[in-house]
Design an enzyme around this catalytic site. Sequence first.
Site, PDB file in Angstrom:
ATOM      1  N   GLY A  32       0.832  -1.210   0.000  1.00 33.16           N
ATOM      2  CA  GLY A  32       0.000   0.000   0.000  1.00 33.16           C
ATOM      3  C   GLY A  32       0.860   1.252   0.000  1.00 33.16           C
ATOM      4  O   GLY A  32       0.583   2.214   0.712  1.00 33.16           O
ATOM      5  N   TYR A  71     -13.625  -4.065  10.701  1.00 32.28           N
ATOM      6  CA  TYR A  71     -12.329  -3.374  10.695  1.00 32.28           C
ATOM      7  C   TYR A  71     -11.586  -3.681  11.991  1.00 32.28           C
ATOM      8  O   TYR A  71     -10.409  -4.057  11.980  1.00 32.28           O
ATOM      9  CB  TYR A  71     -12.525  -1.862  10.526  1.00 32.28           C
ATOM     10  CG  TYR A  71     -11.211  -1.104  10.490  1.00 32.28           C
ATOM     11  CD1 TYR A  71     -10.389  -1.153   9.360  1.00 32.28           C
ATOM     12  CD2 TYR A  71     -10.780  -0.353  11.585  1.00 32.28           C
ATOM     13  CE1 TYR A  71      -9.181  -0.468   9.321  1.00 32.28           C
ATOM     14  CE2 TYR A  71      -9.569   0.338  11.553  1.00 32.28           C
ATOM     15  CZ  TYR A  71      -8.775   0.277  10.415  1.00 32.28           C
ATOM     16  OH  TYR A  71      -7.568   0.949  10.385  1.00 32.28           O
ATOM     17  N   GLY A 111      -1.128   7.638   1.375  1.00 34.25           N
ATOM     18  CA  GLY A 111      -1.147   7.784   2.833  1.00 34.25           C
ATOM     19  C   GLY A 111       0.165   7.474   3.544  1.00 34.25           C
ATOM     20  O   GLY A 111       1.239   7.935   3.159  1.00 34.25           O
ATOM     21  N   ASN A 150       1.401   3.440  -2.364  1.00 27.91           N
ATOM     22  CA  ASN A 150       1.039   4.534  -3.272  1.00 27.91           C
ATOM     23  C   ASN A 150       0.254   5.642  -2.586  1.00 27.91           C
ATOM     24  O   ASN A 150      -0.011   6.672  -3.191  1.00 27.91           O
ATOM     25  CB  ASN A 150       0.205   3.985  -4.437  1.00 27.91           C
ATOM     26  CG  ASN A 150      -1.072   3.330  -3.951  1.00 27.91           C
ATOM     27  OD1 ASN A 150      -1.020   2.392  -3.161  1.00 27.91           O
ATOM     28  ND2 ASN A 150      -2.211   3.823  -4.393  1.00 27.91           N
TER      29      ASN A 150
HETATM   30  N1  LIG Z   1      -5.336   6.842   8.579  1.00 28.91           N
HETATM   31  C1  LIG Z   1      -5.549   6.515   9.827  1.00 28.91           C
HETATM   32  O1  LIG Z   1      -6.050   7.315  10.622  1.00 28.91           O
HETATM   33  C2  LIG Z   1      -5.175   5.149  10.337  1.00 28.91           C
HETATM   34  C3  LIG Z   1      -5.402   4.866  11.689  1.00 28.91           C
HETATM   35  C4  LIG Z   1      -5.077   3.606  12.161  1.00 28.91           C
HETATM   36  C5  LIG Z   1      -4.528   2.667  11.301  1.00 28.91           C
HETATM   37  N2  LIG Z   1      -4.344   2.950   9.991  1.00 28.91           N
HETATM   38  C6  LIG Z   1      -3.788   1.908   9.123  1.00 28.91           C
HETATM   39  O2  LIG Z   1      -2.771   2.447   8.318  1.00 28.91           O
HETATM   40  C7  LIG Z   1      -2.613   1.656   7.145  1.00 28.91           C
HETATM   41  C8  LIG Z   1      -2.438   2.577   5.928  1.00 28.91           C
HETATM   42  O3  LIG Z   1      -3.636   3.274   5.697  1.00 28.91           O
HETATM   43  P1  LIG Z   1      -3.688   4.819   5.259  1.00 28.91           P
HETATM   44  O4  LIG Z   1      -4.295   5.536   6.381  1.00 28.91           O
HETATM   45  O5  LIG Z   1      -2.396   5.258   4.712  1.00 28.91           O
HETATM   46  O6  LIG Z   1      -4.841   4.741   4.124  1.00 28.91           O
HETATM   47  P2  LIG Z   1      -4.811   4.899   2.531  1.00 28.91           P
HETATM   48  O7  LIG Z   1      -4.272   6.215   2.143  1.00 28.91           O
HETATM   49  O8  LIG Z   1      -6.192   4.537   2.105  1.00 28.91           O
HETATM   50  O9  LIG Z   1      -3.799   3.772   2.080  1.00 28.91           O
HETATM   51  C9  LIG Z   1      -4.158   2.417   2.130  1.00 28.91           C
HETATM   52  C10 LIG Z   1      -3.323   1.645   1.138  1.00 28.91           C
HETATM   53  O10 LIG Z   1      -3.741   0.267   1.126  1.00 28.91           O
HETATM   54  C11 LIG Z   1      -3.885  -0.112  -0.212  1.00 28.91           C
HETATM   55  N3  LIG Z   1      -4.794  -1.237  -0.419  1.00 28.91           N
HETATM   56  C12 LIG Z   1      -6.122  -1.321  -0.159  1.00 28.91           C
HETATM   57  N4  LIG Z   1      -6.615  -2.494  -0.591  1.00 28.91           N
HETATM   58  C13 LIG Z   1      -5.576  -3.167  -1.148  1.00 28.91           C
HETATM   59  C14 LIG Z   1      -5.443  -4.420  -1.802  1.00 28.91           C
HETATM   60  N5  LIG Z   1      -6.490  -5.221  -2.006  1.00 28.91           N
HETATM   61  N6  LIG Z   1      -4.216  -4.801  -2.255  1.00 28.91           N
HETATM   62  C15 LIG Z   1      -3.166  -3.993  -2.094  1.00 28.91           C
HETATM   63  N7  LIG Z   1      -3.224  -2.793  -1.502  1.00 28.91           N
HETATM   64  C16 LIG Z   1      -4.424  -2.392  -1.041  1.00 28.91           C
HETATM   65  C17 LIG Z   1      -4.414   1.135  -0.913  1.00 28.91           C
HETATM   66  O11 LIG Z   1      -4.291   1.000  -2.308  1.00 28.91           O
HETATM   67  P3  LIG Z   1      -5.240   1.906  -3.305  1.00 28.91           P
HETATM   68  O12 LIG Z   1      -4.749   3.299  -3.190  1.00 28.91           O
HETATM   69  O13 LIG Z   1      -5.020   1.286  -4.643  1.00 28.91           O
HETATM   70  O14 LIG Z   1      -6.639   1.732  -2.806  1.00 28.91           O
HETATM   71  C18 LIG Z   1      -3.494   2.161  -0.299  1.00 28.91           C
HETATM   72  O15 LIG Z   1      -2.254   2.146  -0.927  1.00 28.91           O
HETATM   73  C19 LIG Z   1      -3.845   0.748   7.089  1.00 28.91           C
HETATM   74  O16 LIG Z   1      -3.462  -0.563   7.467  1.00 28.91           O
HETATM   75  C20 LIG Z   1      -4.781   1.341   8.124  1.00 28.91           C
HETATM   76  O17 LIG Z   1      -5.616   0.353   8.708  1.00 28.91           O
HETATM   77  C21 LIG Z   1      -4.641   4.183   9.491  1.00 28.91           C
END
Ligand SMILES: NC(=O)c1ccc[n+]([C@@H]2O[C@H](COP(=O)([O-])OP(=O)(O)OC[C@H]3O[C@@H](n4cnc5c(N)ncnc54)[C@H](OP(=O)(O)O)[C@@H]3O)[C@@H](O)[C@H]2O)c1
Length: 323
Positions: A48, A204, A52, A50
């Site tokens: 992931g 989730y 966040g 690309n």
């Molecule tokens: N943001 C928060 O507040 C927060 C809080 C707690 C934990 N987290 C955790 O942090 C991690 C990163 O999330 P983020 O916040 O950076 O969100 P994000 O910007 O939505 O990034 C999530 C990434 O996961 C990828 N992904 C989703 N489904 C996938 C699949 N089937 N195969 C491969 N890649 C996939 C997305 O790809 P696409 O762009 O192609 O969809 C994107 O690159 C996650 O595990 C999330 O649970 C985030």
Amino acid sequence: MSAAVLIAAVVGGGVLVLMRRLFPAKKAGKLLRYAAGTMRGKTVIVTGANSGIGRALSAELLKLQARVIMACRDRGSAEEAARDIRRKAGAEQGEVVVKHLDLASLGSVRRFCEEISQEESKIDVLVNNAGLYQCPYMTTEDGFEMQLGVNHLGHFLLTHLLLDLLKTSAPSRIVVVSSKLYKYGHINFDDLNSESDYNKSFCYSQSKLANLLFTLELARRLEGTGVTVNALTPGIVRTRLGRHVQIPFLAKPLFYLASLIFFKSPLEGAQTPLYLTCSPEVEGVSGKCFANCEEEELMAKATDDQAAKKLWDVSSRMVGLTD
Ligand SMILES: NC(=O)c1ccc[n+]([C@@H]2O[C@H](COP(=O)([O-])OP(=O)(O)OC[C@H]3O[C@@H](n4cnc5c(N)ncnc54)[C@H](OP(=O)(O)O)[C@@H]3O)[C@@H](O)[C@H]2O)c1
Ligand SMILES: *[C@@H]1O[C@H](CO)[C@@H](O)[C@H](O)[C@H]1NC(C)=O
């Protein structure tokens, strides 16, 4: 009336943003600074990458001269992110390799790992970061509920298939991105795929608790191998994770402002994964969870050895492994 409230909120929000810009010291702590070249010669896989947190982490690792393998499901978006972080990483930078990985397909996970095994002589760090949040009910290619399927099961198989290479690369590390929302979940062994009833927030939380139990059991299995595994909770970060959450049109600007003020930036959110990837302080540390670059105390349900073992066995069967 509602327009007046909105305007007041926007103006108020604007003032707060301004204040935050003026007093940045109050923010989520200092950013980590490692010497240039800290990750020279190191290969790191980030899932992931690309968007966040994963993207911000990849950008930092590239500046530290790592070979960063961006494992992403959308090649176009990944190539664009790769171009952007290369452009900003300065003259002395590492390398970026974009690879296709769809964690919602066990076939894709297997193909990815075969390519990595053929092309890479070692992996120093695997960062299981990709995830999705509160999507409508959907299933993966193999029929798993999507959040459990991507956040836990896809990464479970991925990690398993890369373990030999990680072991021959020891000392090496696995970093698992979980969430504090694990607190509201449990592992519903009777219906892991939520076929009888789908609650998107529960699923989730269940998947993020699964990340922690996976870390616990894997750490136990890796004792003495020189491969460590630690989890982290990043805090609330301004990313695209909330894409499936419906916000009423009028509330959007307010939400956006609130996110600017109260959420971490992706770079801030990437600090703890960066720490676990690079810091000599955590060498040899395994089976722990971190928040803000410090060890975090977990609720009993996330340190339950029996549940961790059971989840491991069930997951192995679900992804077609027998060990
Ligand atoms: N943001 C928060 O507040 C927060 C809080 C707690 C934990 N987290 C955790 O942090 C991690 C990163 O999330 P983020 O916040 O950076 O969100 P994000 O910007 O939505 O990034 C999530 C990434 O996961 C990828 N992904 C989703 N489904 C996938 C699949 N089937 N195969 C491969 N890649 C996939 C997305 O790809 P696409 O762009 O192609 O969809 C994107 O690159 C996650 O595990 C999330 O649970 C985030
Ligand atoms: C869905 O799950 C969440 C978190 O576990 C819980 O707080 C909520 O009450 C559940 N909703 C329903 C409708 O059961």
